[in-house]
Structures are given as C-alpha cells and as structure tokens.
Design an enzyme around this catalytic site. Structure first.
Site, PDB file in Angstrom:
ATOM      1  N   LYS A 281     -13.696   9.276 -26.873  1.00 49.10           N
ATOM      2  CA  LYS A 281     -12.942   9.203 -25.612  1.00 49.10           C
ATOM      3  C   LYS A 281     -13.784   8.536 -24.517  1.00 49.10           C
ATOM      4  O   LYS A 281     -13.254   7.769 -23.702  1.00 49.10           O
ATOM      5  CB  LYS A 281     -12.497  10.596 -25.160  1.00 49.10           C
ATOM      6  CG  LYS A 281     -11.354  11.178 -25.965  1.00 49.10           C
ATOM      7  CD  LYS A 281     -10.073  10.344 -25.909  1.00 49.10           C
ATOM      8  CE  LYS A 281      -9.322  10.474 -24.612  1.00 49.10           C
ATOM      9  NZ  LYS A 281      -8.008   9.757 -24.647  1.00 49.10           N
TER      10      LYS A 281
ATOM     11  N   TYR B 199     -15.486  13.497 -31.072  1.00 45.13           N
ATOM     12  CA  TYR B 199     -14.264  13.359 -30.276  1.00 45.13           C
ATOM     13  C   TYR B 199     -14.579  12.870 -28.868  1.00 45.13           C
ATOM     14  O   TYR B 199     -14.048  11.854 -28.407  1.00 45.13           O
ATOM     15  CB  TYR B 199     -13.511  14.701 -30.210  1.00 45.13           C
ATOM     16  CG  TYR B 199     -12.534  14.766 -29.059  1.00 45.13           C
ATOM     17  CD1 TYR B 199     -11.515  13.813 -28.922  1.00 45.13           C
ATOM     18  CD2 TYR B 199     -12.629  15.765 -28.083  1.00 45.13           C
ATOM     19  CE1 TYR B 199     -10.624  13.859 -27.854  1.00 45.13           C
ATOM     20  CE2 TYR B 199     -11.735  15.818 -27.026  1.00 45.13           C
ATOM     21  CZ  TYR B 199     -10.743  14.857 -26.907  1.00 45.13           C
ATOM     22  OH  TYR B 199      -9.874  14.908 -25.850  1.00 45.13           O
TER      23      TYR B 199
ATOM     24  N   THR C  31     -10.279  12.996 -20.934  1.00 45.05           N
ATOM     25  CA  THR C  31     -10.658  14.409 -20.991  1.00 45.05           C
ATOM     26  C   THR C  31     -11.924  14.686 -20.184  1.00 45.05           C
ATOM     27  O   THR C  31     -12.765  13.794 -20.004  1.00 45.05           O
ATOM     28  CB  THR C  31     -10.895  14.814 -22.461  1.00 45.05           C
ATOM     29  OG1 THR C  31     -11.475  16.125 -22.510  1.00 45.05           O
ATOM     30  CG2 THR C  31     -11.857  13.865 -23.158  1.00 45.05           C
ATOM     31  N   ASP C  32     -12.093  15.942 -19.757  1.00 47.09           N
ATOM     32  CA  ASP C  32     -13.343  16.335 -19.088  1.00 47.09           C
ATOM     33  C   ASP C  32     -14.517  16.401 -20.070  1.00 47.09           C
ATOM     34  O   ASP C  32     -15.684  16.432 -19.656  1.00 47.09           O
ATOM     35  CB  ASP C  32     -13.179  17.683 -18.378  1.00 47.09           C
ATOM     36  CG  ASP C  32     -12.743  18.822 -19.288  1.00 47.09           C
ATOM     37  OD1 ASP C  32     -12.521  18.599 -20.502  1.00 47.09           O
ATOM     38  OD2 ASP C  32     -12.597  19.958 -18.788  1.00 47.09           O
ATOM     39  N   GLU C  33     -14.221  16.379 -21.380  1.00 49.94           N
ATOM     40  CA  GLU C  33     -15.301  16.541 -22.363  1.00 49.94           C
ATOM     41  C   GLU C  33     -16.269  15.358 -22.397  1.00 49.94           C
ATOM     42  O   GLU C  33     -17.374  15.468 -22.928  1.00 49.94           O
ATOM     43  CB  GLU C  33     -14.714  16.809 -23.758  1.00 49.94           C
ATOM     44  CG  GLU C  33     -13.901  18.090 -23.792  1.00 49.94           C
ATOM     45  CD  GLU C  33     -13.546  18.554 -25.191  1.00 49.94           C
ATOM     46  OE1 GLU C  33     -14.367  18.400 -26.104  1.00 49.94           O
ATOM     47  OE2 GLU C  33     -12.433  19.079 -25.359  1.00 49.94           O
TER      48      GLU C  33
END
Length: 354
Positions: A165, A161, A135-137
């Site tokens: 990741k 989260y 993810t970009d997060e």
C-alpha cells in the site's frame, strides 16, 4: 463540477460496496461503474440493492487488465476514479505476499497510467479526480506515548500488505508531482460495518459468538487500533472527492482508539444483549488468547485534524453506536455471511489460528 461518471474499483468489497451504495443514494444523477475481480472478499450480493438502477453498471475484471481499464474509461466517459481495489488482510500477506504486490502496486500503476492517458485525451480537464484509498498501516507502529499519525509522518510499513500500500501511495503522489494528474490520497484507520468479510476482527468475533466458537485474540490483546465506522468513511471520501485539493493527502480517523481485548469485551457485552439464544453466555467465556501475528504492529492512531480543519468533515458515529448498528446487521443477516464460511475459509482459519 457537473455530473460525475465514477469508476469504483473494488466496489464489490467491504468499503467499496458501502461507498457505492452511499454515493448512489447521495448523488443519484451520477453514473457509477464498478470494476471488481470478485476474489474471495468481493461479493456481488453486497450490491444487490442497485442491480436495477439505470445509473449502475458492474464489470467483472481485474485492475491489472490495461485493455479492459482503457475500454471502461472511454466507453463510460469516466471523469472520476475511486480506487478501493486492494488485497487488504495482513495475515494473508504474510502467507502469500506476491498477490499483494500484483494487485496493490501493479494494479494501481495500471489504473494511474491509463487514467493519465485518458485525462490527456480530454484536455487535462480540471474536473477529473483520482481518489486513492489507502491505510494508516503505511506509517508503521506507534508506542503508547507517541502522537497519532499525521499526513507528514514518515512511512515505515512493517508487513507485505502495508509495504504494498505504501508503494501504491508513492505512485499516486508521483503521478501528481510528475504529470499533474489530479490525484488525492486518503489514509484511513480500521473500518467496520456491514458487508465485512468474516476474517476481520469485528465480524469474526460477532460470527464466532453466534456459532459458539472460540474468540481468538492475538498475543496479550493489548494492541491498539483506531476504529472508523464505514458510513463515516464514505462521507469523508465524498467530501474529499468534491472539495479536496489535488496532490494532497488526508488522514481519516474515527477518534476511537481502543485495545483489541477491550474491543472484544465490548462486542461480547453488546452481543449478549442483542442476540437471542446464544450457544455460550456470557460470550466472554469464549475469549481465547492465541500466538501473536509475526511483526504485529503495537498501535495505530490517526490524527484527522487536517480534513476537519480544511474540509469541515468529522466522524459522527461513536464506537458504541457504530458497533451496535454493525453487530445487529450480522445478527439479522446470517444468509449473507453463512455461505462465506467455506472449506477454503476454514483451511485459512486453521492456518492462522491453529
């Protein structure tokens, strides 16, 4: 590369099931094995169109179960792993972070280690691939003036989260650099499309409009996200598996940065057009601002020029075309989403939105 025997983890979830259907249509000669724990966001109905295919197998189980993973790799001669299985909802990670560490970090480690031993047994074949979908997060939050995230942006995750990741990304990278295991990491922006669990922003707004319920928008609604149509994401992953370079990372974005409040307004306009006899019209009257999420990242934006330049991929859907297709799917498929609005879901909804 000849025939791929593909293990798709989390293949009954939103992006995973879209990818499995895409791959089955595009590469009909390949065998696909889906491993999914069928937690709340996994749904076998997402794969119902494939149940009679001789090239498709479903295995109910957990990626943390090393014995099971070893058996699948051997029994089905797996040479390609597409790893989607993850806990992925920021709000849930705030309330129960432990689940995220177990699935996203321990689960990814288990897969990498079992695949490494399997790969060694098969003479470290150059045809093998381990695609780690992320993810970009992991990159943290941007201010309005900052340039978009590139593959070289330092990691700065802000939620349990995104931290879990980020940990799994580091493991995938380390397995390439330490063992030369052919891993590739992709970091994507927010996906949307069919089979998306109702807790996420776009399906939540669509379903609440259909039910005449309030449309909860966090804070001032000015948070910005880049939106990627799931079909475009699947085609990017296909490109990466077949043409990507082992050890590399590719950012995948939709080139559709939009403020949350603007996105909700667009959804309302489209729903007013396409949905017959809505309980409340115009549906914009349902927009309700709620208390902001703790540690809510202000802006994400993906620079996907590397995958466009090096692998020749670019997104096809505009935000308008992708949203119309997606919202129409929810309007046409209440039998898919209605059973998901369970008592557990209602409790969770009340906990988050009050």
């Amino acid at each position: 590369m000849g025939k791929r025997n593909l293990l798709v983890t989390g293949g009954a979830g939103f992006i995973g099931s879209n990818f499995v259907s895409y791959w089955h249509d595009k590469h009909s000669e390949d065998n696909i094995v889906v491993l999914d724990a069928l937690t709340y966001a996994g749904n076998l109905n997402n794969l119902s169109s494939l149940k009679d295919s001789p090239c498709f197998t479903f295995v109910h189980g957990n990626i943390c179960d090393r014995t099971l993973v070893e058996k699948i790799l051997e029994d089905y001669s797996i040479n390609t792993v597409a790893h989607f299985a993850a806990e992925s909802h920021v709000d849930r990670s705030i309330y129960s972070p432990e689940t995220f560490i177990n699935t996203n970090v321990i689960g990814t480690f288990t897969l990498l280690e079992t695949f490494r031993i399997h790969w060694l047994k098969h003479n470290q074949s150059s045809d093998y691939r381990f695609l780690h979908v992320s993810t970009d997060e992991v990159y943290g939050s941007l201010s309005p003036e900052d340039p978009a995230f590139t593959e070289n942006t330092p990691y700065a995750p802000n939620s349990p989260y995104s931290a879990s990741k980020a940990g799994s990304d580091h493991l995938a990278r380390a397995y390439y650099h330490t063992y030369k295991l052919p891993t590739i990491i992709t970091n994507c922006s927010n996906n949307y499309g069919a089979f998306h669990f109702p807790e996420k922003l776009i399906p939540l707004m669509c379903i609440n409009i259909l039910l005449g319920k309030p449309l909860p928008v966090y804070g001032d609604g000015q948070n910005i996200r880049d939106w990627l149509y799931v079909g475009d994401h699947c085609s990017a992953l296909d490109t990466v598996i077949n043409y990507g370079v082992a050890g590399e990372t590719y950012n995948i974005g939709g080139n559709n940065e939009v403020k949350n409040i603007d996105l909700v307004n667009i959804i309302c306009q489209i729903m007013d057009e396409i949905a017959p006899s809505l309980p409340v019209k115009p549906s914009q009257e349902l927009i309700t601002f709620v208390k902001d999420r703790p540690g809510h990242d202000r802006r994400y934006a993906i620079d996907s020029s590397k995958i466009q330049r090096e692998l020749g991929w670019k997104p096809q859907a505009t935000l308008e075309s992708g949203l119309r297709t997606t919202l129409q799917w929810y309007v046409d498929n209440p039998q898919w989403w209605q059973p998901l609005l369970s008592e557990d879901y209602q409790k969770y909804y009340a906990q988050v939105y009050g």
